[in-house]
Design a protein around this motif. Structure first.
Motif, PDB file in Angstrom:
ATOM      1  N   LEU A   6      -1.512   0.559   6.062  1.00 50.91           N
ATOM      2  CA  LEU A   6      -2.069  -0.766   6.342  1.00 50.91           C
ATOM      3  C   LEU A   6      -1.670  -1.290   7.715  1.00 50.91           C
ATOM      4  CD1 LEU A   6      -1.326  -2.482   2.895  1.00 50.91           C
ATOM      5  CD2 LEU A   6      -3.462  -1.421   3.638  1.00 50.91           C
ATOM      6  N   LEU A  61      -6.985 -10.362   5.748  1.00 46.14           N
ATOM      7  CA  LEU A  61      -6.381 -10.918   4.543  1.00 46.14           C
ATOM      8  C   LEU A  61      -5.169 -11.733   4.953  1.00 46.14           C
ATOM      9  CD1 LEU A  61      -6.553  -7.727   2.285  1.00 46.14           C
ATOM     10  CD2 LEU A  61      -8.094  -9.703   2.242  1.00 46.14           C
ATOM     11  N   TYR A 116      -0.649  -4.663   9.457  1.00 51.29           N
ATOM     12  CA  TYR A 116      -0.213  -6.016   9.070  1.00 51.29           C
ATOM     13  C   TYR A 116       0.843  -6.512  10.041  1.00 51.29           C
ATOM     14  CZ  TYR A 116       3.852  -3.700   6.999  1.00 51.29           C
ATOM     15  OH  TYR A 116       4.971  -2.954   6.801  1.00 51.29           O
ATOM     16  N   GLU A 145      -9.526  -7.997  -6.244  1.00 51.39           N
ATOM     17  CA  GLU A 145     -10.494  -6.999  -5.781  1.00 51.39           C
ATOM     18  C   GLU A 145     -11.934  -7.499  -5.934  1.00 51.39           C
ATOM     19  OE1 GLU A 145     -10.801  -2.162  -6.157  1.00 51.39           O
ATOM     20  OE2 GLU A 145      -9.359  -3.227  -7.419  1.00 51.39           O
ATOM     21  N   LEU A 158      -3.865  -7.351   7.588  1.00 49.24           N
ATOM     22  CA  LEU A 158      -3.199  -8.407   6.846  1.00 49.24           C
ATOM     23  C   LEU A 158      -2.382  -9.224   7.836  1.00 49.24           C
ATOM     24  CD1 LEU A 158      -3.523  -5.843   4.897  1.00 49.24           C
ATOM     25  CD2 LEU A 158      -1.983  -7.071   3.423  1.00 49.24           C
ATOM     26  N   LEU A 188      -5.422  -3.091  -2.700  1.00 49.32           N
ATOM     27  CA  LEU A 188      -5.425  -3.085  -1.235  1.00 49.32           C
ATOM     28  C   LEU A 188      -5.929  -1.755  -0.693  1.00 49.32           C
ATOM     29  CD1 LEU A 188      -2.064  -4.906  -0.441  1.00 49.32           C
ATOM     30  CD2 LEU A 188      -4.364  -5.694   0.155  1.00 49.32           C
ATOM     31  N   HIS A 220      -9.093  -1.105   1.653  1.00 49.16           N
ATOM     32  CA  HIS A 220      -8.839  -0.409   2.918  1.00 49.16           C
ATOM     33  C   HIS A 220      -9.811   0.750   3.094  1.00 49.16           C
ATOM     34  CE1 HIS A 220      -6.638   2.446   5.562  1.00 49.16           C
ATOM     35  NE2 HIS A 220      -6.361   1.341   6.215  1.00 49.16           N
TER      36      HIS A 220
END
Length: 99
Positions: A95, A44, A97, A29, A75, A60, A64
């Motif tokens: 998320l 990421l 990704y 972080e 991601l 995360l 976010h």
């Protein structure tokens, strides 16, 4: 855990290597948050991430929340084991990704 940051205009890509767990989540972080000023897209790269714990998920989520206010976060290169963690915890609904 190692982080490699690369900034191109308003996009920052962070390649993460190792585990994001209780011991490394604060380092993860702090290796990203202070560099987000002016960043509208955070990428990421999880190609070398083999494990994410609940502490990693919390980190995360924190990133976010910041990025949803100033742009986007995604991601990339997420392996199957980490995808499974996202699916079991519901983070697949939060998320963005890809594997």
């Amino acid at each position: 855990m190692n982080l490699k940051r690369k900034t191109d205009k308003s996009t920052m890509t962070v390649a993460v290597n190792g585990r994001i767990d209780t011991a490394t989540a604060p380092e993860f972080e702090q290796g990203v948050k202070p560099y987000l000023d002016g960043v509208t897209e955070l990428v990421l790269d999880f190609a070398e991430v083999n494990y994410v714990s609940s502490a990693g998920l919390r980190a995360l989520l924190s990133l976010h929340k910041i990025m949803m206010k100033q742009g986007s976060m995604k991601l990339v290169n997420v392996n199957e084991e980490v995808c499974d963690v996202f699916e079991v915890t519901g983070f697949d609904e939060i998320l963005t990704y890809n594997e």
